[in-house]
Write an enzyme that holds these catalytic residues in place. Structure first.
Site, PDB file in Angstrom:
ATOM      1  N   GLU A 210       3.803  23.076  10.987  1.00 29.24           N
ATOM      2  CA  GLU A 210       2.211  23.250  10.865  1.00 29.24           C
ATOM      3  C   GLU A 210       2.009  24.611   9.954  1.00 29.24           C
ATOM      4  O   GLU A 210       1.187  24.112   8.881  1.00 29.24           O
ATOM      5  CB  GLU A 210       1.570  23.332  12.166  1.00 29.24           C
ATOM      6  CG  GLU A 210      -0.065  23.147  11.603  1.00 29.24           C
ATOM      7  CD  GLU A 210      -0.931  23.255  12.939  1.00 29.24           C
ATOM      8  OE1 GLU A 210      -2.399  23.051  12.855  1.00 29.24           O
ATOM      9  OE2 GLU A 210      -0.402  23.419  14.135  1.00 29.24           O
TER      10      GLU A 210
ATOM     11  N   HIS B  59      -9.337  21.008  13.830  1.00 26.62           N
ATOM     12  CA  HIS B  59      -8.868  22.213  13.539  1.00 26.62           C
ATOM     13  C   HIS B  59      -9.457  23.388  14.203  1.00 26.62           C
ATOM     14  O   HIS B  59      -9.048  24.529  14.514  1.00 26.62           O
ATOM     15  CB  HIS B  59      -8.739  22.569  12.095  1.00 26.62           C
ATOM     16  CG  HIS B  59      -7.455  21.762  11.588  1.00 26.62           C
ATOM     17  ND1 HIS B  59      -6.419  22.170  11.659  1.00 26.62           N
ATOM     18  CD2 HIS B  59      -7.362  20.679  10.969  1.00 26.62           C
ATOM     19  CE1 HIS B  59      -5.475  21.411  11.005  1.00 26.62           C
ATOM     20  NE2 HIS B  59      -6.070  20.497  10.445  1.00 26.62           N
TER      21      HIS B  59
ATOM     22  N   HIS C 272      -1.320  23.207   1.634  1.00 28.09           N
ATOM     23  CA  HIS C 272      -2.434  22.942   1.215  1.00 28.09           C
ATOM     24  C   HIS C 272      -3.030  23.987   0.245  1.00 28.09           C
ATOM     25  O   HIS C 272      -3.944  23.301  -0.550  1.00 28.09           O
ATOM     26  CB  HIS C 272      -3.317  23.161   2.557  1.00 28.09           C
ATOM     27  CG  HIS C 272      -3.614  21.791   3.378  1.00 28.09           C
ATOM     28  ND1 HIS C 272      -4.847  21.065   3.052  1.00 28.09           N
ATOM     29  CD2 HIS C 272      -2.743  21.320   4.107  1.00 28.09           C
ATOM     30  CE1 HIS C 272      -4.837  20.115   3.948  1.00 28.09           C
ATOM     31  NE2 HIS C 272      -3.697  20.177   4.626  1.00 28.09           N
TER      32      HIS C 272
ATOM     33  N   HIS D 261      -2.530  13.343  12.994  1.00 29.45           N
ATOM     34  CA  HIS D 261      -2.413  13.158  11.308  1.00 29.45           C
ATOM     35  C   HIS D 261      -1.516  11.821  10.886  1.00 29.45           C
ATOM     36  O   HIS D 261      -1.882  11.185   9.981  1.00 29.45           O
ATOM     37  CB  HIS D 261      -1.566  14.109  10.674  1.00 29.45           C
ATOM     38  CG  HIS D 261      -2.580  15.510  10.692  1.00 29.45           C
ATOM     39  ND1 HIS D 261      -2.424  16.718  11.669  1.00 29.45           N
ATOM     40  CD2 HIS D 261      -3.357  16.014   9.734  1.00 29.45           C
ATOM     41  CE1 HIS D 261      -3.539  17.586  11.334  1.00 29.45           C
ATOM     42  NE2 HIS D 261      -3.931  17.192  10.110  1.00 29.45           N
TER      43      HIS D 261
ATOM     44  N   HIS E  16     -12.005  15.987  11.113  1.00 28.90           N
ATOM     45  CA  HIS E  16     -10.727  16.853  10.920  1.00 28.90           C
ATOM     46  C   HIS E  16     -11.089  18.389  10.881  1.00 28.90           C
ATOM     47  O   HIS E  16     -10.290  19.196  11.363  1.00 28.90           O
ATOM     48  CB  HIS E  16     -10.435  16.554   9.193  1.00 28.90           C
ATOM     49  CG  HIS E  16      -9.242  17.405   8.808  1.00 28.90           C
ATOM     50  ND1 HIS E  16      -9.001  18.193   7.758  1.00 28.90           N
ATOM     51  CD2 HIS E  16      -7.770  17.258   9.548  1.00 28.90           C
ATOM     52  CE1 HIS E  16      -7.707  18.529   7.754  1.00 28.90           C
ATOM     53  NE2 HIS E  16      -7.176  17.954   8.570  1.00 28.90           N
TER      54      HIS E  16
ATOM     55  N   HIS F 288       3.535  23.145   5.930  1.00 25.04           N
ATOM     56  CA  HIS F 288       2.119  22.733   5.782  1.00 25.04           C
ATOM     57  C   HIS F 288       0.683  23.432   5.413  1.00 25.04           C
ATOM     58  O   HIS F 288       0.094  22.873   4.383  1.00 25.04           O
ATOM     59  CB  HIS F 288       1.839  21.926   7.189  1.00 25.04           C
ATOM     60  CG  HIS F 288       0.182  21.723   7.472  1.00 25.04           C
ATOM     61  ND1 HIS F 288      -0.560  22.607   7.959  1.00 25.04           N
ATOM     62  CD2 HIS F 288      -0.544  20.386   6.921  1.00 25.04           C
ATOM     63  CE1 HIS F 288      -2.013  21.899   7.918  1.00 25.04           C
ATOM     64  NE2 HIS F 288      -1.730  20.574   7.147  1.00 25.04           N
TER      65      HIS F 288
ATOM     66  N   HIS G 256       0.330  14.758   3.415  1.00 28.84           N
ATOM     67  CA  HIS G 256       0.586  14.463   4.661  1.00 28.84           C
ATOM     68  C   HIS G 256       1.499  13.305   4.779  1.00 28.84           C
ATOM     69  O   HIS G 256       2.066  13.180   6.020  1.00 28.84           O
ATOM     70  CB  HIS G 256      -0.825  14.327   5.473  1.00 28.84           C
ATOM     71  CG  HIS G 256      -1.375  15.655   6.078  1.00 28.84           C
ATOM     72  ND1 HIS G 256      -0.984  16.192   7.197  1.00 28.84           N
ATOM     73  CD2 HIS G 256      -2.260  16.351   5.522  1.00 28.84           C
ATOM     74  CE1 HIS G 256      -1.733  17.201   7.217  1.00 28.84           C
ATOM     75  NE2 HIS G 256      -2.306  17.492   6.342  1.00 28.84           N
TER      76      HIS G 256
END
Length: 672
Positions: free
Chosen positions: A339, A199, A359, A221, A195, A355, A395
């Site tokens: 995103e 990114h 988080h 995802h 992950h 998104h 997610h």
């Protein structure tokens, strides 16, 4: 180590340690930040006023958490990356990085420097070491690290026998709570490293915009969720429920037992039944954010999906459709907006930053207003977020938005699914001479913890991590080419459980989101019968085992293929390619489909040989995504009426085949 690889490894080793330098480089900070500092004394060589311009790179304090989900942190990373990219050659980069390492946040430095290693042309022969060795504290609880430190302090200086930190399958919790049954998977070192690497390859807000980035964000995802749900079914849990009501308590808390740095500063924890709260954390550069903002962005995105278009910054309609012959597909446009990447979003001011901000809201559930001066939770760091059960619920909600869009697209026609004159007669797997029977179980992997943390010991301190793995296997396909000439095809292999948690066989729509891509490769079929064999280790979604510092110091071993050594870290871990299965054997379905390479292929410009493994999840660095069809084809859309199950595909399409296999989990351990 005087090699290029050695110079890079020296900078990535012990990120919390002060780096020594020869003092030949100036570093300059803009006055508007309230920080003006010049380091070194010789004539400056880089930047508008002479020194290397680091911009806002020091705005994230050392010793604190760094988060790619926070826009001000991304700007800091971008400024440091820009400074690194402007250097001349490796030596110029090393000189600047050596000085900057002492001034910027440790995690930010490793992220920015790693990004440059991947993208700077001077460094194409250099590889990155395992994130586990750079930051052991992001993978192993502080308690275990401290036990090793105490042992190192007690040791006779002449005793150089390795000190081993054992970390087993129960990890940070017990199995008292049902969710903890899959903690071994969520806290797997390879999954969390993947992950972080993804990114790194696909950052938000800087770098060249990669091909189909929004679609890849959706697909990668979604596939992680499919694999997580297969793991849940393997241990008797229901599939993941989406986190869609943000005004009721979150049932499951999370306590990572990890530390942000090497000074025992812990990640924030979340108690059971915590509430998501309006965010007021200006102390780390966050603008105030209300839960209402997230709800408004969600409503606007769903409106766009149902209307079939988004509104750009000029008020123009941008159609959302995957049936395009040129330009971006609707799923790609939607992915960029969700995103969200401000560079690529059609209208980030209107559709927001759903998104990323989600988080952060979750990461500060325990201290939304800095009343307790607590650090963010693990959801704030891409290297630790997947440890938390709420990551998958969040997610699942994000994926639900994408699936809402996908269900507006017309089902694939028989013509789009067929491949005339090619018959896939049989498929299966073979492992240890056993047909259609695969095994998983526990195994161990060792890393050198002293590469990331200084134990002040002559004895090496190693991590011995217990994790799930599988015995290697091969796919076997029997294909008949009815043409008189060779035919190039794409082989698409998927895996899904046959039965749901109640033991009932699933129809197409229930099973659709469980299909995990296992491999995708091309093959040339000669006229007549063909026997195609593909090793599981060559999967298009996985990377080889992560390389350690020691691996990179010694170079590729004899017999190591170029593909195995020439990778950039992005890709699903090979050891979790298969779901766990059950001790009594769990039935899965292997779905294989052949498509026409002439229709699938993409015209690539330039070199495609670097970072070209794990293409299904990571694409190819600086190149186009190598498959022209929508990601997840043919399961990315709802079924046509004649295809009520995956079995119907196999029955009605000569180029598809469905086959039952069994996966057995060996609790006593895996014998490869």
């Amino acid at each position: 180590m005087a090699t290029d690889q050695g110079k890079v490894l020296r900078l990535l080793e012990k990120p919390y340690e002060t780096q020594r330098s020869d003092g030949t480089l100036d570093i300059e900070f803009p006055g508007e930040l309230g920080v003006t500092e010049r380091v070194g004394g010789t004539p400056p060589t880089i930047g508008a006023r002479g020194g290397a311009q680091l911009g806002q790179a020091t705005s994230v304090p050392r010793g604190k958490a760094f988060s790619l989900f926070i826009e001000s942190h991304r700007r800091a990373a971008k400024d440091l990356i820009d400074a690194f990219m402007k250097t001349d050659g490796l030596q110029g980069l090393v000189e600047l990085a050596t000085r900057a390492k002492n001034l910027v946040n440790e995690s930010l430095f490793v992220y920015a420097f790693s990004y440059v290693v991947l993208h700077k042309k001077d460094l194409h022969s250099v590889r990155l070491p395992s994130l586990v060795e750079m930051f052991p504290n992001k993978f192993v609880p502080q308690e275990d690290i401290m036990k090793a430190q105490i042992e190192a302090n007690r040791r006779d200086p002449n005793d150089t026998a390795p000190i081993v930190i054992e970390y087993g399958p129960e990890f940070a919790s017990t199995n008292i709570k049902p969710e903890h049954r899959v903690s071994y998977w969520r806290e797997d070192y390879g999954i969390n490293s993947h992950h972080w690497h993804w990114h790194l390859v696909y950052p938000v807000g800087f770098g060249e915009a990669p091909d189909r980035k929004g679609e890849l964000f959706f697909y990668m995802h979604q596939q992680m969720l499919a694999r997580y749900d297969m793991e849940r079914l393997s241990v008797g849990l229901n599939r993941t429920e989406k986190l869609e009501n943000w005004r009721v308590p979150v049932p499951d808390g999370y306590f990572s037992k990890l530390t942000v740095n090497n000074t025992s500063r812990a990640w924030g924890t979340r108690q059971d039944n915590s509430m998501l709260m309006d965010l007021r954390r200006e102390d780390i550069g966050l603008e105030p954010l209300d839960i209402t903002d997230l709800e408004i962005w969600r409503s606007r995105i769903f409106d766009a999906i149902h209307q079939g278009y988004m509104n750009d910054r000029n008020g123009e309609k941008v159609p959302l459709s995957d049936n395009v012959t040129s330009g971006k597909r609707g799923i790609d446009i939607l992915g960029d907006a969700v995103e969200a990447d401000r560079r690529l979003s059609v209208n980030s001011l209107y559709y927001g930053d759903l998104h990323n901000q989600g988080h952060i809201v979750i990461a500060f559930t325990h201290d939304n207003d800095n009343a307790h001066k607590e650090e963010m939770g693990v959801m704030g760091d891409s290297a630790t977020a997947m440890r938390d059960p709420i990551f998958y619920r969040w997610h699942k909600f994000i994926d639900d938005m994408f699936q809402e869009y996908k269900l507006t697209q017309q089902p694939y026609t028989l013509e789009e699914l067929s491949l005339p004159n090619v018959v896939l007669e049989r498929v299966g797997v073979l492992s240890k001479e056993q047909p259609d029977a695969l095994t998983t179980g526990w195994t161990v992997r060792e890393f050198e913890a002293f590469r990331g943390l200084d134990f002040n010991s002559n004895a090496p301190v190693n991590l011995r991590l217990t994790h799930i793995d599988h015995s290697p296997f091969d796919y076997h396909l029997q294909v008949k080419n009815q043409l008189q000439t060779p035919k190039q095809v794409t082989v698409r292999i998927f895996l899904a459980p046959k039965f749901n948690v109640r033991g009932l066989e699933m129809n197409f729509m229930e099973q659709r989101l469980l299909w995990a891509e296992m491999d995708k490769f091309t093959v040339t079929l000669k006229p007549g019968m063909n026997h195609v064999v593909q090793p599981s280790k060559d999967s298009s979604i996985t990377n080889p085992d992560e390389y350690t510092f020691r691996d990179l110091e010694t170079g590729p071993q004899p017999g190591t293929s170029r593909r195995e050594f020439n990778f950039c870290g992005c890709g699903w871990p090979q050891h979790v390619l298969l779901p766990r299965g059950t001790p009594g054997g769990m039935i899965f379905q292997l779905f294989v489909m052949l498509t026409d390479l002439e229709k699938d292929k993409v015209d690539q410009q330039g070199n495609t040989g670097r970072c070209a493994n794990a293409v299904s999840f990571c694409g190819i660095l600086d190149s186009k995504f190598p498959d022209g069809r929508p990601m997840g084809f043919p399961f990315d859309r709802r079924n046509a009426p004649q295809f009520q199950s995956a079995a119907a595909f196999a029955e009605q399409l000569d180029n598809a085949n469905l086959h039952d296999i069994t996966i057995t989990f060996l609790a006593s351990g895996l014998q490869k």
